[in-house]
Design a protein around this motif. Structure first.
Motif, PDB file in Angstrom:
ATOM      1  N   VAL A  71     -32.076  74.803 -80.893  1.00  0.00           N
ATOM      2  CA  VAL A  71     -31.758  76.163 -80.475  1.00  0.00           C
ATOM      3  C   VAL A  71     -31.433  76.172 -78.990  1.00  0.00           C
ATOM      4  O   VAL A  71     -30.419  76.731 -78.557  1.00  0.00           O
ATOM      5  CB  VAL A  71     -32.926  77.110 -80.800  1.00  0.00           C
ATOM      6  N   SER A  72     -32.259  75.512 -78.190  1.00  0.00           N
ATOM      7  CA  SER A  72     -32.041  75.517 -76.751  1.00  0.00           C
ATOM      8  C   SER A  72     -30.734  74.830 -76.375  1.00  0.00           C
ATOM      9  O   SER A  72     -30.087  75.206 -75.412  1.00  0.00           O
ATOM     10  CB  SER A  72     -33.221  74.832 -76.083  1.00  0.00           C
ATOM     11  N   ALA A  73     -30.345  73.812 -77.143  1.00  0.00           N
ATOM     12  CA  ALA A  73     -29.140  73.065 -76.792  1.00  0.00           C
ATOM     13  C   ALA A  73     -27.896  73.662 -77.419  1.00  0.00           C
ATOM     14  O   ALA A  73     -26.854  73.017 -77.428  1.00  0.00           O
ATOM     15  CB  ALA A  73     -29.291  71.607 -77.203  1.00  0.00           C
ATOM     16  N   SER A  74     -27.975  74.869 -77.952  1.00  0.00           N
ATOM     17  CA  SER A  74     -26.821  75.598 -78.500  1.00  0.00           C
ATOM     18  C   SER A  74     -26.110  74.840 -79.611  1.00  0.00           C
ATOM     19  O   SER A  74     -24.895  74.906 -79.727  1.00  0.00           O
ATOM     20  CB  SER A  74     -25.795  75.929 -77.412  1.00  0.00           C
ATOM     21  N   ILE A  75     -26.863  74.096 -80.397  1.00  0.00           N
ATOM     22  CA  ILE A  75     -26.242  73.394 -81.513  1.00  0.00           C
ATOM     23  C   ILE A  75     -25.910  74.424 -82.589  1.00  0.00           C
ATOM     24  O   ILE A  75     -26.662  75.358 -82.821  1.00  0.00           O
ATOM     25  CB  ILE A  75     -27.225  72.352 -82.086  1.00  0.00           C
ATOM     26  N   THR A  76     -24.756  74.259 -83.233  1.00  0.00           N
ATOM     27  CA  THR A  76     -24.375  75.193 -84.287  1.00  0.00           C
ATOM     28  C   THR A  76     -23.895  74.409 -85.499  1.00  0.00           C
ATOM     29  O   THR A  76     -23.708  73.209 -85.435  1.00  0.00           O
ATOM     30  CB  THR A  76     -23.250  76.123 -83.812  1.00  0.00           C
ATOM     31  N   LEU A 136     -27.375  72.490 -87.025  1.00  0.00           N
ATOM     32  CA  LEU A 136     -28.415  73.472 -86.736  1.00  0.00           C
ATOM     33  C   LEU A 136     -29.184  73.786 -88.006  1.00  0.00           C
ATOM     34  O   LEU A 136     -30.423  73.794 -88.020  1.00  0.00           O
ATOM     35  CB  LEU A 136     -27.761  74.739 -86.188  1.00  0.00           C
ATOM     36  N   ASN A 161     -32.083  79.225 -89.728  1.00  0.00           N
ATOM     37  CA  ASN A 161     -31.194  79.975 -90.601  1.00  0.00           C
ATOM     38  C   ASN A 161     -30.237  80.791 -89.742  1.00  0.00           C
ATOM     39  O   ASN A 161     -30.531  81.917 -89.360  1.00  0.00           O
ATOM     40  CB  ASN A 161     -32.018  80.888 -91.507  1.00  0.00           C
ATOM     41  N   TYR A 162     -29.105  80.209 -89.390  1.00  0.00           N
ATOM     42  CA  TYR A 162     -28.144  80.919 -88.553  1.00  0.00           C
ATOM     43  C   TYR A 162     -26.751  80.503 -88.974  1.00  0.00           C
ATOM     44  O   TYR A 162     -26.304  79.404 -88.690  1.00  0.00           O
ATOM     45  CB  TYR A 162     -28.383  80.582 -87.074  1.00  0.00           C
ATOM     46  N   GLU A 166     -20.010  76.878 -84.606  1.00  0.00           N
ATOM     47  CA  GLU A 166     -19.477  78.153 -84.152  1.00  0.00           C
ATOM     48  C   GLU A 166     -18.266  77.924 -83.269  1.00  0.00           C
ATOM     49  O   GLU A 166     -18.385  77.402 -82.172  1.00  0.00           O
ATOM     50  CB  GLU A 166     -20.558  78.910 -83.378  1.00  0.00           C
ATOM     51  N   ILE A 220     -20.133  70.838 -77.840  1.00  0.00           N
ATOM     52  CA  ILE A 220     -21.479  71.264 -77.476  1.00  0.00           C
ATOM     53  C   ILE A 220     -22.515  70.566 -78.353  1.00  0.00           C
ATOM     54  O   ILE A 220     -23.618  70.273 -77.894  1.00  0.00           O
ATOM     55  CB  ILE A 220     -21.542  72.794 -77.547  1.00  0.00           C
ATOM     56  N   VAL A 243     -26.852  66.750 -77.469  1.00  0.00           N
ATOM     57  CA  VAL A 243     -28.110  66.112 -77.833  1.00  0.00           C
ATOM     58  C   VAL A 243     -27.902  64.708 -78.381  1.00  0.00           C
ATOM     59  O   VAL A 243     -28.830  64.137 -78.950  1.00  0.00           O
ATOM     60  CB  VAL A 243     -28.869  66.965 -78.869  1.00  0.00           C
TER      61      VAL A 243
END
Lengths: 211, 384, 220
Positions: free
Chosen positions: B228-233, B237, B243-244, B327, B351, B355
């Motif tokens: 979440v902090s590293a903006s993984i999508t 993720l 759940n996003y 995303e 992005i 990680v």
């Protein structure tokens, strides 16, 4: 989801001394943004991330924007008394707005599934490596994107753990995404040159070289 | 979580003697397993990775700068070349942002066509990805042959409607470029009906394959807080159990109407990422079946939409969709002129590489290849 | 057994032989096959072109598609993609060459053994293509390397790549092993390596190799 106008007083209470403006956005998207001064942006970012009502834990997009110097024409009406008769005339004042660079952050919440909140910070001028503050300590996802902002716009983001060029090679001079960047002149002949290409063609092929 | 491992490792010990055991190698930009011109600077202790630095920019072709100097519509073919596996979703993300910026409506039928195209793109992207990723583990050729066989069928559909196999350039602001024929819909339906069988076959090859299990389970684990902090999508993720899915969160287009589930992983390792993608393909098939059943008739272009001389009002917009890789967002600033003042792409695979080091540390060098394969990168999008 | 030349489809590589065609076909009817050393040598080389596994951008995907089941590049003896430049004879420059990548492309070419060939696949590799205005895009790989075959298209279809390989086979088949036009690997004076450009402050240095490329003369 709170509007930027609702977030602003809470932010001012939580981060004393922060200068926060809500920038308008007149287009149908209507995403207004919070402009924060670089000195307090780190504290503001931490508040936005940790506040239980906002929980903006997902920093989706980070980008730079270059706003060069422009002449802003503003019209205003004033009443003058000419020969004892009051009349309204329109005057145009031209003011030079000095340019600046901007960092824009789009924040969402994965936990509460809302967003976006747009956060901006501005540098004072468009100098070589103008300083601003990195938000990588708050959201790690900013890391590469902030390096890209540094590489292409030349904003030196203080507090970034590893601020180097990312897309261009080391030793490259200049910041190519700035509006006044002049690309290297490696023009090649085109059969139908026009506009800028024609100007370049004239430089490379002087008119006396007619075959 | 604070970023780690930024310090350059000492080349000498505390007493000043050089450390001989560490080996520094550069993997790429020409390397058969790096999925394009991507380079990793690795420091190895024996075969174990102790440091990894990704190096980008070998395919930086100035998409954003070029887009700021041409009209809004002129950028549409360039978006095809961002993530060259998924031109349809790139088109959609850009069209969606411009529609948001200018407040354009989209006709009903065009929305359905967009969903069909996006889900077909997701199918072919995930299929090919699994093929490449199994190839990284050493299964040379065969799985990729199966994947490309199915991909060609989907590309035939794209070609018959847009005229190009890969670079479709199909969506427009306020609709899509041309309508699909009933015959096309029947062919798409036939493909969708047969795809489940292919997936069964594909899964029979891999899902319980001993080698795949050994190479992927417990490798490249990403903890939930870090993702979440590293903006993984995207699938990465969701494999970590978050759940996003932008399709569910934003309900852009008409995704609110379809009944589908968001597959979630539990461990955040490579195997979960593989499984999430397979299950996502099955959900895509469900969406496709519903869309092909319900597609209404009507125009595919908003009659008031203006393609030439398009000048949106001054302002800015950020639009995003759930592309197969994560995303995909576009950020546009208009100053009222025919060209965008600022044009920015939020590339998911770039992005997601944030990680890469965290996933690879402590693993063998051969695992880095598999981990990189599981991230699903396309360099056209990473470097733009 | 029929004459091989009558079997030739118009699209297959044609060979302009040194042996008289009529005599050759007459002898073939008797079961006698004639050839020259040059033909045999070129025939062997033309049908086992090993390309380098070298993808730069979008076109690389079409290159992979060409080697997969539907298009099946193996029919032309060119499916053995080699990851190492030391084992490859053909470099397919598939995609946009950026200025950051160009020195590495030249270095890879230098590492390939002679005889070696270059196919510029797609508009970007030929001229910069749609990305020509970019500050980091090289306006064609022919500025640094001698290109044998160019394939237009963005991206070219796999069939176009197959056609390019056939064109290259035709070129190889008709190479003379002696004389001034002999291939580079048989000519000790011809350069086998090309200078690798360096990263400059704004551009590559030099921006092109004058021995390989000159700007075209303008005609008004």
């Amino acid at each position: 989801m709170e509007t930027p106008e609702q977030i602003k007083p809470r932010l001012e209470a939580a981060v004393p001394g922060a200068k926060i403006d809500v920038l308008p956005n007149d287009c149908p998207a209507g995403e207004r943004s919070l402009l924060v001064d670089p000195a307090h942006v780190l504290a503001v970012a931490k508040f936005l991330r940790d506040d239980p009502q906002l929980r903006l834990d997902f920093c989706s997009n980070v980008t730079g924007v270059d706003w060069p110097d422009i002449v802003v024409k503003s019209k205003f009406k004033k009443t003058v008394v000419v020969d004892g008769v009051e009349s309204e005339i329109e005057e145009t004042i031209e003011t030079l707005r000095s340019g600046y660079l901007e960092c824009v952050y789009h924040l969402y919440s994965m936990e509460l599934k809302h967003g976006p909140v747009v956060l901006r910070q501005r540098t004072v001028n468009r100098d070589h490596e103008a300083p601003a503050v990195s938000l990588t300590p708050v959201w790690r996802g900013c890391e590469f994107q902030e390096r890209e902002v540094y590489d292409l716009y030349g904003i030196r983001l203080e507090g970034h753990p590893d601020l180097r060029r990312i897309l261009m090679w080391d030793g490259f001079k200049g910041f190519p995404m700035r509006k006044d960047y002049v690309p290297p002149d490696d023009f090649e002949y085109e059969p139908t040159p026009h506009d800028e290409v024609l100007e370049q063609a004239k430089k490379h092929y002087p008119p006396e070289v007619k075959a | 979580m604070p970023p780690k491992n930024y310090e350059i490792l000492p080349k000498t010990s505390e007493t000043g003697e050089p450390i001989g055991e560490l080996l520094e190698i550069s993997m790429g930009p020409h390397h058969p397993s790096t999925h394009g011109v991507f380079r990793m600077d690795l420091v190895l202790d024996g075969e174990t990775v102790v440091k990894l630095k990704p190096v980008f920019g070998y395919l930086h072709r100035n998409h954003e700068k070029i887009a700021e100097n041409i009209s809004y519509l002129g950028s549409m073919p360039y978006t095809d070349r961002l993530d060259y596996f998924c031109s349809m979703t790139n088109n959609w993300a850009y069209a969606l942002t411009v529609e948001k910026l200018a407040g354009l409506p989209v006709p009903e039928r065009a929305e359905y066509i967009r969903v069909i195209m996006a889900e077909l793109t997701r199918l072919q992207n995930h299929t090919c990805l699994i093929g490449f990723f199994v190839q990284d583990m050493g299964a040379l050729g065969t799985p990729l042959m199966y994947a490309f066989r199915e991909r060609e069928k989907i590309l035939d559909l794209f070609e018959s409607v847009s005229g190009a196999r890969m670079m479709c350039n199909y969506m427009r602001f306020g609709g899509v470029r041309c309508d699909v024929t009933p015959d096309w819909l029947a062919q798409a339906k036939q493909l969708v009906d047969g795809y489940g069988k292919f997936l069964d076959e594909f899964e029979a090859l891999f899902t319980e394959n001993e080698i795949l299990l050994a190479r992927t389970q417990g490798v490249g684990v990403l903890p939930r807080e870090l993702v979440v902090s590293a903006s993984i999508t995207g699938p990465m993720l969701r494999a970590a159990g978050v759940n996003y899915d932008v399709r569910k969160v934003d309900k852009y287009g008409i995704y609110g109407r379809f009944d589908f589930k968001v597959p979630l992983g539990e461990h955040g390792d490579i195997y979960d990422r593989y499984m999430v993608r397979v299950l996502e393909m099955r959900e895509s098939l469900k969406i496709l079946q519903q869309a092909l059943r319900d597609i209404p008739s009507g125009p595919v272009m908003d009659p008031k939409a203006k393609l030439r001389g398009f000048r949106p009002k001054a302002g800015e917009a950020y639009g995003r969709i759930e592309a197969p890789k994560g995303e995909l967002g576009f950020y546009l600033i208009s100053d009222g002129s025919p060209n965008p003042f600022r044009y920015r792409v939020r590339p998911p695979s770039f992005i997601n590489l944030t990680v890469l080091e965290d996933m690879c540390l402590g693993h063998r060098i051969s695992d880095t290849v598999v981990i990189l394969g599981s991230v699903d990168i396309v360099l056209g999008e990473v470097d733009r | 057994m029929t004459n091989s030349s009558t079997l030739q489809h118009s699209n297959t590589p044609t060979l302009h032989s040194a042996v008289d065609e009529g005599l050759r076909s007459e002898l073939q009817k008797q079961g006698v096959y004639t050839t020259t050393l040059e033909e045999l040598y070129n025939w062997g080389r033309a049908n086992s072109v090993w390309p380098l596994t070298f993808g730069l951008a979008c076109c690389a995907i079409e290159m992979i598609a060409a080697s997969m089941s539907r298009f099946d590049l193996a029919r032309f003896g060119a499916e053995v993609f080699r990851p190492s430049p030391r084992q490859a004879d053909l470099m397919i420059v598939a995609g946009t060459v950026t200025k950051k990548m160009a020195p590495l492309v030249v270095r890879l070419y230098n590492q390939m053994p002679e005889p070696k060939y270059v196919i510029a696949m797609g508009a970007c590799a030929i001229s910069g293509g749609p990305f020509k205005q970019g500050y980091n895009v090289l306006k064609g790989i022919d500025r640094y390397l001698p290109v044998d075959v160019s394939i237009p298209g963005c991206p070219p279809r796999p069939e176009a790549l197959i056609h390019a390989i056939m064109t290259l086979q035709e070129k190889i088949l008709n190479q003379k092993l002696t004389g001034p036009d002999r291939p580079r690997h048989l000519n000790a004076d011809a350069p086998g390596e090309f200078p690798v450009p360096a990263y400059g402050e704004h551009d590559l240095e030099p921006p092109s190799n004058p021995d390989v490329w000159q700007p075209p003369a303008i005609k008004r």
